[in-house]
Design a protein around this motif. Structure first.
Motif, PDB file in Angstrom:
ATOM      1  N   PRO A 323     -19.127 -31.546 -27.381  1.00  0.00           N
ATOM      2  CA  PRO A 323     -18.377 -32.286 -26.361  1.00  0.00           C
ATOM      3  C   PRO A 323     -18.683 -33.790 -26.411  1.00  0.00           C
ATOM      4  O   PRO A 323     -19.828 -34.188 -26.640  1.00  0.00           O
ATOM      5  N   GLN A 324     -17.645 -34.596 -26.171  1.00  0.00           N
ATOM      6  CA  GLN A 324     -17.799 -36.052 -26.270  1.00  0.00           C
ATOM      7  C   GLN A 324     -18.202 -36.679 -24.931  1.00  0.00           C
ATOM      8  O   GLN A 324     -18.654 -37.816 -24.898  1.00  0.00           O
ATOM      9  N   ASN A 325     -18.009 -35.938 -23.851  1.00  0.00           N
ATOM     10  CA  ASN A 325     -18.402 -36.499 -22.546  1.00  0.00           C
ATOM     11  C   ASN A 325     -19.740 -35.902 -22.112  1.00  0.00           C
ATOM     12  O   ASN A 325     -20.011 -34.717 -22.340  1.00  0.00           O
ATOM     13  N   SER A 326     -20.555 -36.735 -21.495  1.00  0.00           N
ATOM     14  CA  SER A 326     -21.932 -36.323 -21.241  1.00  0.00           C
ATOM     15  C   SER A 326     -22.049 -35.193 -20.216  1.00  0.00           C
ATOM     16  O   SER A 326     -22.982 -34.411 -20.271  1.00  0.00           O
ATOM     17  N   GLU A 327     -21.067 -35.089 -19.295  1.00  0.00           N
ATOM     18  CA  GLU A 327     -21.176 -34.010 -18.281  1.00  0.00           C
ATOM     19  C   GLU A 327     -21.191 -32.624 -18.933  1.00  0.00           C
ATOM     20  O   GLU A 327     -21.744 -31.685 -18.374  1.00  0.00           O
ATOM     21  N   GLN A 328     -20.535 -32.533 -20.079  1.00  0.00           N
ATOM     22  CA  GLN A 328     -20.452 -31.222 -20.738  1.00  0.00           C
ATOM     23  C   GLN A 328     -21.526 -31.055 -21.796  1.00  0.00           C
ATOM     24  O   GLN A 328     -21.596 -30.022 -22.449  1.00  0.00           O
ATOM     25  N   HIS A 329     -22.330 -32.089 -21.996  1.00  0.00           N
ATOM     26  CA  HIS A 329     -23.250 -32.087 -23.126  1.00  0.00           C
ATOM     27  C   HIS A 329     -24.690 -31.892 -22.653  1.00  0.00           C
ATOM     28  O   HIS A 329     -25.136 -32.565 -21.735  1.00  0.00           O
ATOM     29  N   SER A 330     -25.411 -30.974 -23.300  1.00  0.00           N
ATOM     30  CA  SER A 330     -26.831 -30.787 -22.957  1.00  0.00           C
ATOM     31  C   SER A 330     -27.666 -31.835 -23.697  1.00  0.00           C
ATOM     32  O   SER A 330     -27.123 -32.712 -24.372  1.00  0.00           O
ATOM     33  N   GLY A 331     -28.961 -31.727 -23.586  1.00  0.00           N
ATOM     34  CA  GLY A 331     -29.871 -32.705 -24.191  1.00  0.00           C
ATOM     35  C   GLY A 331     -30.029 -32.587 -25.696  1.00  0.00           C
ATOM     36  O   GLY A 331     -30.903 -33.241 -26.288  1.00  0.00           O
ATOM     37  N   VAL A 332     -29.206 -31.748 -26.316  1.00  0.00           N
ATOM     38  CA  VAL A 332     -29.199 -31.626 -27.777  1.00  0.00           C
ATOM     39  C   VAL A 332     -28.002 -32.413 -28.288  1.00  0.00           C
ATOM     40  O   VAL A 332     -26.868 -32.084 -27.955  1.00  0.00           O
ATOM     41  N   ILE A 333     -28.255 -33.456 -29.063  1.00  0.00           N
ATOM     42  CA  ILE A 333     -27.134 -34.276 -29.553  1.00  0.00           C
ATOM     43  C   ILE A 333     -27.204 -34.371 -31.074  1.00  0.00           C
ATOM     44  O   ILE A 333     -28.119 -34.990 -31.632  1.00  0.00           O
ATOM     45  N   ALA A 334     -26.222 -33.736 -31.740  1.00  0.00           N
ATOM     46  CA  ALA A 334     -26.153 -33.791 -33.204  1.00  0.00           C
ATOM     47  C   ALA A 334     -25.118 -34.834 -33.596  1.00  0.00           C
ATOM     48  O   ALA A 334     -24.057 -34.923 -32.977  1.00  0.00           O
ATOM     49  N   PHE A 335     -25.452 -35.644 -34.589  1.00  0.00           N
ATOM     50  CA  PHE A 335     -24.512 -36.705 -34.981  1.00  0.00           C
ATOM     51  C   PHE A 335     -24.713 -37.085 -36.444  1.00  0.00           C
ATOM     52  O   PHE A 335     -25.706 -36.710 -37.069  1.00  0.00           O
ATOM     53  N   ASN A 336     -23.761 -37.839 -36.963  1.00  0.00           N
ATOM     54  CA  ASN A 336     -23.902 -38.448 -38.286  1.00  0.00           C
ATOM     55  C   ASN A 336     -23.510 -39.902 -38.198  1.00  0.00           C
ATOM     56  O   ASN A 336     -22.718 -40.293 -37.325  1.00  0.00           O
ATOM     57  N   LEU A 337     -24.080 -40.679 -39.089  1.00  0.00           N
ATOM     58  CA  LEU A 337     -23.724 -42.093 -39.199  1.00  0.00           C
ATOM     59  C   LEU A 337     -23.041 -42.257 -40.553  1.00  0.00           C
ATOM     60  O   LEU A 337     -23.631 -41.916 -41.599  1.00  0.00           O
ATOM     61  N   ALA A 338     -21.795 -42.768 -40.527  1.00  0.00           N
ATOM     62  CA  ALA A 338     -21.000 -42.876 -41.764  1.00  0.00           C
ATOM     63  C   ALA A 338     -21.755 -43.653 -42.838  1.00  0.00           C
ATOM     64  O   ALA A 338     -22.360 -44.702 -42.559  1.00  0.00           O
ATOM     65  N   GLY A 339     -21.773 -43.099 -44.035  1.00  0.00           N
ATOM     66  CA  GLY A 339     -22.363 -43.808 -45.169  1.00  0.00           C
ATOM     67  C   GLY A 339     -23.869 -43.598 -45.315  1.00  0.00           C
ATOM     68  O   GLY A 339     -24.480 -44.082 -46.273  1.00  0.00           O
ATOM     69  N   VAL A 340     -24.479 -42.904 -44.379  1.00  0.00           N
ATOM     70  CA  VAL A 340     -25.928 -42.664 -44.473  1.00  0.00           C
ATOM     71  C   VAL A 340     -26.164 -41.156 -44.389  1.00  0.00           C
ATOM     72  O   VAL A 340     -25.751 -40.516 -43.418  1.00  0.00           O
ATOM     73  N   HIS A 341     -26.821 -40.594 -45.393  1.00  0.00           N
ATOM     74  CA  HIS A 341     -27.087 -39.165 -45.353  1.00  0.00           C
ATOM     75  C   HIS A 341     -28.057 -38.853 -44.209  1.00  0.00           C
ATOM     76  O   HIS A 341     -28.967 -39.636 -43.922  1.00  0.00           O
ATOM     77  N   LEU A 370     -17.773 -26.488 -39.406  1.00  0.00           N
ATOM     78  CA  LEU A 370     -17.474 -27.881 -39.055  1.00  0.00           C
ATOM     79  C   LEU A 370     -17.184 -28.721 -40.303  1.00  0.00           C
ATOM     80  O   LEU A 370     -16.877 -29.908 -40.199  1.00  0.00           O
ATOM     81  N   ASN A 371     -17.347 -28.073 -41.467  1.00  0.00           N
ATOM     82  CA  ASN A 371     -17.101 -28.749 -42.735  1.00  0.00           C
ATOM     83  C   ASN A 371     -18.042 -29.942 -42.972  1.00  0.00           C
ATOM     84  O   ASN A 371     -17.624 -31.009 -43.411  1.00  0.00           O
ATOM     85  N   ILE A 372     -19.294 -29.761 -42.642  1.00  0.00           N
ATOM     86  CA  ILE A 372     -20.298 -30.796 -42.890  1.00  0.00           C
ATOM     87  C   ILE A 372     -21.523 -30.141 -43.536  1.00  0.00           C
ATOM     88  O   ILE A 372     -21.715 -28.928 -43.425  1.00  0.00           O
ATOM     89  N   ALA A 373     -22.329 -30.967 -44.207  1.00  0.00           N
ATOM     90  CA  ALA A 373     -23.504 -30.411 -44.886  1.00  0.00           C
ATOM     91  C   ALA A 373     -24.719 -30.442 -43.964  1.00  0.00           C
ATOM     92  O   ALA A 373     -25.564 -29.548 -43.987  1.00  0.00           O
ATOM     93  N   ALA A 374     -24.789 -31.480 -43.164  1.00  0.00           N
ATOM     94  CA  ALA A 374     -25.991 -31.667 -42.337  1.00  0.00           C
ATOM     95  C   ALA A 374     -25.689 -32.661 -41.232  1.00  0.00           C
ATOM     96  O   ALA A 374     -24.685 -33.377 -41.283  1.00  0.00           O
ATOM     97  N   THR A 375     -26.548 -32.671 -40.235  1.00  0.00           N
ATOM     98  CA  THR A 375     -26.462 -33.721 -39.202  1.00  0.00           C
ATOM     99  C   THR A 375     -27.878 -34.170 -38.850  1.00  0.00           C
ATOM    100  O   THR A 375     -28.850 -33.490 -39.178  1.00  0.00           O
ATOM    101  N   VAL A 376     -27.934 -35.300 -38.185  1.00  0.00           N
ATOM    102  CA  VAL A 376     -29.176 -35.695 -37.518  1.00  0.00           C
ATOM    103  C   VAL A 376     -29.075 -35.088 -36.126  1.00  0.00           C
ATOM    104  O   VAL A 376     -27.980 -34.918 -35.594  1.00  0.00           O
ATOM    105  N   ARG A 377     -30.211 -34.727 -35.543  1.00  0.00           N
ATOM    106  CA  ARG A 377     -30.162 -34.175 -34.192  1.00  0.00           C
ATOM    107  C   ARG A 377     -31.295 -34.768 -33.366  1.00  0.00           C
ATOM    108  O   ARG A 377     -32.448 -34.756 -33.800  1.00  0.00           O
ATOM    109  N   ILE A 378     -30.929 -35.295 -32.196  1.00  0.00           N
ATOM    110  CA  ILE A 378     -31.984 -35.631 -31.249  1.00  0.00           C
ATOM    111  C   ILE A 378     -31.932 -34.576 -30.149  1.00  0.00           C
ATOM    112  O   ILE A 378     -30.863 -34.053 -29.821  1.00  0.00           O
ATOM    113  N   SER A 379     -33.090 -34.237 -29.611  1.00  0.00           N
ATOM    114  CA  SER A 379     -33.108 -33.295 -28.497  1.00  0.00           C
ATOM    115  C   SER A 379     -34.152 -33.773 -27.496  1.00  0.00           C
ATOM    116  O   SER A 379     -35.284 -34.064 -27.847  1.00  0.00           O
ATOM    117  N   LEU A 380     -33.686 -33.882 -26.259  1.00  0.00           N
ATOM    118  CA  LEU A 380     -34.468 -34.553 -25.216  1.00  0.00           C
ATOM    119  C   LEU A 380     -35.145 -33.547 -24.297  1.00  0.00           C
ATOM    120  O   LEU A 380     -34.657 -32.442 -24.106  1.00  0.00           O
TER     121      LEU A 380
END
Ligand code: PMP
Length: 408
Positions: A323-341, A370-380
């Protein structure tokens, strides 16, 4: 919550010359001094085997071990203390279910329903069972925002479905699934409902009776407790009719040369000397969380997500999964930054003392979906702060600039 941070001695150190910033609590949480003291106190003052000795130390150990069961019961609002089984963790709980309840109740042609967002430990045990007995393992689709597609769940469940096993909270997408609703649907089809609570129990108020789950699994180490201890909650009526899977000390009533009788549940499922210290320290972790209040834990974490998610999203090139809005999102946030593995980003963050996870997060089918190889994940978690989020965002911006400059 700022003062809480001081309860966690490990956080007071530098890593790679920088103040440690721990953002990987979904993998395992850090431990407050209170829990560490509980472990030490057990070994220093009370160590003895449980349920055996007729002497003071053993009685003390037994009492504390069984008290821990009461604490778990209360924490997840189970109806009976006998519904709480101690295991090594979520993985063992789910494997045990597949090889006991699953093996006895799932036959050729039957179906097991899970989802695309499951952790490997809620996939592979069911795969193995399905292969062994000739059952079908079916996957519920996800919506574009990463939430569970309930219409697809309703479509896929049939009267051949014997088990529905879905994660309560995703360890990648930051979504929390409507387990109560899913349990209702499962029961309508006479299937049992299993929920993986590894990522929910540490972070929110959980009520197994209200959700009406038949089984519920979670791990102590993700909720401030030690490793090697976890829980499987099971409804009393179901447990009472299940046979033990392991045999030996502790679980028997009487042993003769050719046969034996067994203890009632849950003790007949806890063969051998259990992780006594682990269970007691898990009880202390529950004391610690209860003392803060799970509603407070939930609110605080939500305030961190409200703070972090928009900042992270506003960095050009960042893709957030789930989910893109924080109300629906728990403290686990997976993301990627374009151009950086993802691995390069995690390594660069580590150089700054920031510990995050990168990879497939034990969810390869989800990555493929999701058609991705990996993500970075922060978890709070409760010991993280807004200041840490500010530092994290600023380091991400620096890393992005560095990669753009060096590899453009
Ligand atoms: N399920 C989920 C959703 C998880 O996040 C994890 C741990 N990453 C597990 C199961 C497995 O937990 P454990 O390794 O403690 O058995």
């Amino acid at each position: 919550m700022k003062t809480i941070r001081h309860d966690f001695p490990i956080l007071n150190q530098t890593v790679n010359g920088q103040e440690l910033l721990y953002f990987d609590s979904a993998a395992t949480s850090q431990k407050p001094q209170y829990v560490i003291d509980s472990l030490v106190n057990y070994y220093q003052n009370n160590n003895a085997n449980v349920h055996r000795g007729i002497y003071e130390l053993s009685e003390r150990a037994t009492q504390q071990y069984e008290q821990a069961r009461d604490k778990v019961q209360k924490f997840i609002h189970a109806q009976k203390r006998e519904e709480v089984l101690f295991t090594r963790g979520t993985t063992e709980s789910l494997n045990w279910l597949a090889s006991t309840y699953g093996a006895e109740n799932v036959k050729q042609g039957d179906e097991i329903l899970i989802s695309y967002m499951e952790h490997h430990s809620n996939i592979v045990p069911w795969q193995q069972l399905a292969q062994r007995v000739g059952a079908h393992l079916k996957y519920v689709e996800l919506n574009d925002d990463g939430t569970l597609n309930m219409a697809d769940l309703e479509r896929k469940i049939t009267d051949k479905t014997k088990i529905v096993s879905i994660t309560h909270a995703s360890n990648v997408l930051g979504v929390v699934n409507p387990i109560k609703k899913i349990a209702k649907i499962a029961h309508k089809h006479d299937a049992i409902m299993i929920a993986d609570g590894a990522q929910s129990v540490p972070h929110m108020r959980v009520d197994v009776q209200d959700m009406d789950v038949d089984f519920f699994a979670f791990s102590g180490h993700k909720m401030l407790g030690p490793t090697g201890i976890g829980v499987l909650y099971g409804k009393h009526d179901i447990l009472e009719n299940m046979k033990p899977a392991q045999f030996g000390g502790e679980m028997i009533e009487l042993v003769d040369l050719q046969e034996a009788t067994f203890q009632p549940s849950p003790w007949r499922f806890e063969a051998g000397t259990p992780n006594i210290a682990g269970a007691i320290a898990l009880g202390s972790a529950i004391d610690y969380l209860t003392n803060i209040g799970m509603k407070e834990v939930e609110n605080y974490e939500q305030s961190l997500v409200d703070y972090a998610l928009p900042k992270l999203k506003s960095i050009a090139g960042v893709t957030i999964y789930g989910p893109q809005n924080s109300e629906q999102h728990s403290g686990v946030i997976a993301f990627n930054l374009a151009g950086v593995h993802a691995h390069d980003l995690a390594t660069a963050l580590d150089q700054e003392g920031i510990e995050v996870r990168a990879g497939h997060h034990c969810a390869q089918p989800l990555m493929k979906y999701l058609n991705i190889a990996a993500t970075v994940r922060i978890s709070l978690y409760i010991y993280n702060t807004r200041e840490e989020i500010d530092r994290f965002i600023s380091v991400i911006e620096d890393i992005k600039e560095y990669f753009n400059r060096e590899f453009a």
